[in-house]
Design an enzyme around this catalytic site. Sequence first.
Site, PDB file in Angstrom:
ATOM      1  N   GLU A 135      48.561-148.214 -10.314  1.00  0.00           N
ATOM      2  CA  GLU A 135      49.381-147.082  -9.818  1.00  0.00           C
ATOM      3  C   GLU A 135      50.784-147.552  -9.414  1.00  0.00           C
ATOM      4  O   GLU A 135      51.384-147.043  -8.458  1.00  0.00           O
ATOM      5  CB  GLU A 135      48.658-146.299  -8.724  1.00  0.00           C
ATOM      6  CG  GLU A 135      47.366-145.695  -9.279  1.00  0.00           C
ATOM      7  CD  GLU A 135      46.909-144.410  -8.645  1.00  0.00           C
ATOM      8  OE1 GLU A 135      47.699-143.779  -7.939  1.00  0.00           O
ATOM      9  OE2 GLU A 135      45.749-144.038  -8.878  1.00  0.00           O
TER      10      GLU A 135
ATOM     11  N   GLU B  16      56.338-154.478  -7.229  1.00  0.00           N
ATOM     12  CA  GLU B  16      57.755-154.523  -7.634  1.00  0.00           C
ATOM     13  C   GLU B  16      58.256-153.108  -7.924  1.00  0.00           C
ATOM     14  O   GLU B  16      59.371-152.738  -7.541  1.00  0.00           O
ATOM     15  CB  GLU B  16      57.912-155.422  -8.879  1.00  0.00           C
ATOM     16  CG  GLU B  16      57.664-156.912  -8.618  1.00  0.00           C
ATOM     17  CD  GLU B  16      56.194-157.281  -8.370  1.00  0.00           C
ATOM     18  OE1 GLU B  16      55.288-156.512  -8.738  1.00  0.00           O
ATOM     19  OE2 GLU B  16      55.948-158.365  -7.793  1.00  0.00           O
TER      20      GLU B  16
ATOM     21  N   PHE C 170      43.085-140.127 -15.519  1.00  0.00           N
ATOM     22  CA  PHE C 170      44.542-139.966 -15.661  1.00  0.00           C
ATOM     23  C   PHE C 170      45.003-141.041 -16.625  1.00  0.00           C
ATOM     24  O   PHE C 170      44.642-142.215 -16.460  1.00  0.00           O
ATOM     25  CB  PHE C 170      45.159-140.170 -14.279  1.00  0.00           C
ATOM     26  CG  PHE C 170      46.666-140.281 -14.224  1.00  0.00           C
ATOM     27  CD1 PHE C 170      47.465-139.149 -14.220  1.00  0.00           C
ATOM     28  CD2 PHE C 170      47.275-141.525 -14.125  1.00  0.00           C
ATOM     29  CE1 PHE C 170      48.854-139.253 -14.133  1.00  0.00           C
ATOM     30  CE2 PHE C 170      48.669-141.637 -14.031  1.00  0.00           C
ATOM     31  CZ  PHE C 170      49.457-140.493 -14.031  1.00  0.00           C
TER      32      PHE C 170
HETATM   33  N1  CAA Z   1      58.612-136.900  -8.484  1.00  0.00           N
HETATM   34  C1  CAA Z   1      59.319-136.062  -9.301  1.00  0.00           C
HETATM   35  N2  CAA Z   1      60.237-136.482 -10.175  1.00  0.00           N
HETATM   36  C2  CAA Z   1      60.480-137.809 -10.253  1.00  0.00           C
HETATM   37  C3  CAA Z   1      59.785-138.731  -9.452  1.00  0.00           C
HETATM   38  C4  CAA Z   1      58.821-138.242  -8.552  1.00  0.00           C
HETATM   39  N3  CAA Z   1      58.121-139.059  -7.762  1.00  0.00           N
HETATM   40  N4  CAA Z   1      60.225-139.961  -9.747  1.00  0.00           N
HETATM   41  C5  CAA Z   1      61.173-139.810 -10.697  1.00  0.00           C
HETATM   42  N5  CAA Z   1      61.312-138.504 -11.003  1.00  0.00           N
HETATM   43  C6  CAA Z   1      62.207-137.927 -11.989  1.00  0.00           C
HETATM   44  C7  CAA Z   1      63.607-138.505 -11.864  1.00  0.00           C
HETATM   45  O1  CAA Z   1      64.370-137.806 -10.903  1.00  0.00           O
HETATM   46  C8  CAA Z   1      64.138-138.342 -13.274  1.00  0.00           C
HETATM   47  O2  CAA Z   1      64.604-137.034 -13.490  1.00  0.00           O
HETATM   48  P1  CAA Z   1      66.230-136.743 -13.474  1.00  0.00           P
HETATM   49  O3  CAA Z   1      66.777-137.574 -14.591  1.00  0.00           O
HETATM   50  O4  CAA Z   1      66.309-135.268 -13.727  1.00  0.00           O
HETATM   51  O5  CAA Z   1      66.721-137.153 -12.135  1.00  0.00           O
HETATM   52  C9  CAA Z   1      62.892-138.503 -14.133  1.00  0.00           C
HETATM   53  O6  CAA Z   1      61.766-138.311 -13.269  1.00  0.00           O
HETATM   54  C10 CAA Z   1      62.771-139.876 -14.743  1.00  0.00           C
HETATM   55  O7  CAA Z   1      62.808-140.780 -13.662  1.00  0.00           O
HETATM   56  P2  CAA Z   1      63.443-142.204 -13.783  1.00  0.00           P
HETATM   57  O8  CAA Z   1      64.766-142.118 -14.488  1.00  0.00           O
HETATM   58  O9  CAA Z   1      63.404-142.837 -12.433  1.00  0.00           O
HETATM   59  O10 CAA Z   1      62.400-142.882 -14.783  1.00  0.00           O
HETATM   60  P3  CAA Z   1      62.211-144.375 -15.178  1.00  0.00           P
HETATM   61  O11 CAA Z   1      61.824-144.404 -16.612  1.00  0.00           O
HETATM   62  O12 CAA Z   1      63.357-145.205 -14.725  1.00  0.00           O
HETATM   63  O13 CAA Z   1      60.849-144.809 -14.395  1.00  0.00           O
HETATM   64  C11 CAA Z   1      59.571-145.632 -12.573  1.00  0.00           C
HETATM   65  C12 CAA Z   1      60.715-144.738 -13.043  1.00  0.00           C
HETATM   66  C13 CAA Z   1      59.563-145.481 -11.067  1.00  0.00           C
HETATM   67  C14 CAA Z   1      59.778-147.088 -12.943  1.00  0.00           C
HETATM   68  C15 CAA Z   1      58.239-145.104 -13.181  1.00  0.00           C
HETATM   69  O14 CAA Z   1      58.190-145.327 -14.576  1.00  0.00           O
HETATM   70  C16 CAA Z   1      57.019-145.729 -12.556  1.00  0.00           C
HETATM   71  O15 CAA Z   1      56.597-145.309 -11.490  1.00  0.00           O
HETATM   72  N6  CAA Z   1      56.424-146.745 -13.225  1.00  0.00           N
HETATM   73  C17 CAA Z   1      55.127-147.265 -12.833  1.00  0.00           C
HETATM   74  C18 CAA Z   1      54.063-146.541 -13.597  1.00  0.00           C
HETATM   75  C19 CAA Z   1      52.778-146.481 -12.865  1.00  0.00           C
HETATM   76  O16 CAA Z   1      52.699-146.346 -11.660  1.00  0.00           O
HETATM   77  N7  CAA Z   1      51.706-146.537 -13.636  1.00  0.00           N
HETATM   78  C20 CAA Z   1      50.385-146.453 -13.111  1.00  0.00           C
HETATM   79  C21 CAA Z   1      49.485-145.795 -14.090  1.00  0.00           C
HETATM   80  S1  CAA Z   1      47.979-145.137 -13.454  1.00  0.00           S
HETATM   81  C22 CAA Z   1      46.965-146.476 -13.152  1.00  0.00           C
HETATM   82  O17 CAA Z   1      47.363-147.408 -12.540  1.00  0.00           O
HETATM   83  C23 CAA Z   1      45.580-146.503 -13.675  1.00  0.00           C
HETATM   84  C24 CAA Z   1      44.557-145.910 -12.816  1.00  0.00           C
HETATM   85  O18 CAA Z   1      43.777-145.126 -13.321  1.00  0.00           O
HETATM   86  C25 CAA Z   1      44.389-146.341 -11.396  1.00  0.00           C
END
Ligand code: CAA
Length: 378
Positions: free
Chosen positions: A362, A366, A119
């Site tokens: 993931e 924070e 992913f």
């Molecule tokens: N399910 C469905 N839709 C969702 C959602 C969810 N869980 N969370 C948000 N949305 C929707 C929102 O409702 C919004 O849509 P609307 O405007 O229509 O309401 C849209 O998605 C955008 O959401 P936000 O405005 O909340 O977006 P944001 O830019 O403010 O970001 C955040 C939100 C929670 C900070 C998000 O960016 C986030 O989770 N960041 C962390 C990223 C992360 O977890 N990365 C890990 C990568 S994978 C990894 O770690 C490597 C690995 O292989 C292990």
Amino acid sequence: MTEEQQQIRDLAREFAENELRPHAEEWDRDAHFPREVIAGLGELGFLGMLLPEQYDGLALDTAAYVVALEEIARGDASVAVAMSVHNSLPTQMILAHGTDAQKERWLPPMARGEMLGAFSLSEPDAGSDAAGMAANARKTDGGWVLNGAKAWVTNGGFGDVVVAMARTDTPDARRGAKGIGAFIVPTNTEGYSVGKKEDKMGQRASETVGIAFHEMFIPDDQLLGDPSQGFIYALQGLDNGRMGIAALAIGIAQSALEHALGYAGERRQFGQPIRAFQGMQFKLANMATRIEAARALLHRAAAAKDAGEPVSMLSSMAKLFASEAAMYVTTEAVQVFGGYGYVKEYPVERLFRDAKVTEIYEGTSEIQRTVIARELYR
Ligand code: CAA
């Protein structure tokens, strides 16, 4: 636990005890991922745990899945994260948003372990602010051309297929979180390259790499769903993924507790086993209590998922609590071992290092708190 869940737990425990635990120290030292273990997990059905039988999956519920993942992590956290990413993210995203043809093509080999999934959301300059990504997908005849650099991809080098997010909007009409597509990218695609393998503090055997796309052509039938909704699909995937990481954190903590219990029973100071001291008993009791609380919260989240209820807040709570519990428990386990906890000869040193990243990947702790607070006000 249901009878089925107990069977899955026993199967996972046996595999972890025989195939993982005895090698975990060596794999950590050499930063070597045991690719052959993937075949073993595939044979058990553990790479298609949540997929329907029609795609060669085990069709288990989330509750059984997290039980298995905890046991695998108790054996080796690096193998568990490869399994968690594969089961929670690419396979679930294809199942939820793929066409019938995409599901037929990709899911059965993934479920059987013939294709390991990854992913790819993060970039060097877009971590917590994942929607701030720069990698882009340009529409062309019959498909898309992807360019850009992605970061922190578990299974991104030796994996076979990555679900990767890239911008589908154009520079003159940016659409933020609604301008991102999700693409099914086989790692042998021309233009796909693997960059630096990260030299990590913990979970050292798991492969974490940077990847890059250079004029990489992806045909239309490898775009998932709506080209503007890939970020939403990714966040939905992370709702599953974060439960997986919670299970993983609990497995690490459980292992540390067991080692601490064993050591406190054997180690004698002042003429008695150190477990006889109240100070030590309090530590062990606190460790066990946090693990049980984390497990209960995770199973609450898994039950909500299985009942079709909204799960974003609960999965963030489960990941937040379990990862912080893992850090607490492994820190205390090192303390129980004293000087021996600080050296590589004993496993709690590795477990302490393995625990830390559960508070980061993931979504950091924070970000989990941000998600929880947003949901509270929703
Ligand atoms: N399910 C469905 N839709 C969702 C959602 C969810 N869980 N969370 C948000 N949305 C929707 C929102 O409702 C919004 O849509 P609307 O405007 O229509 O309401 C849209 O998605 C955008 O959401 P936000 O405005 O909340 O977006 P944001 O830019 O403010 O970001 C955040 C939100 C929670 C900070 C998000 O960016 C986030 O989770 N960041 C962390 C990223 C992360 O977890 N990365 C890990 C990568 S994978 C990894 O770690 C490597 C690995 O292989 C292990």
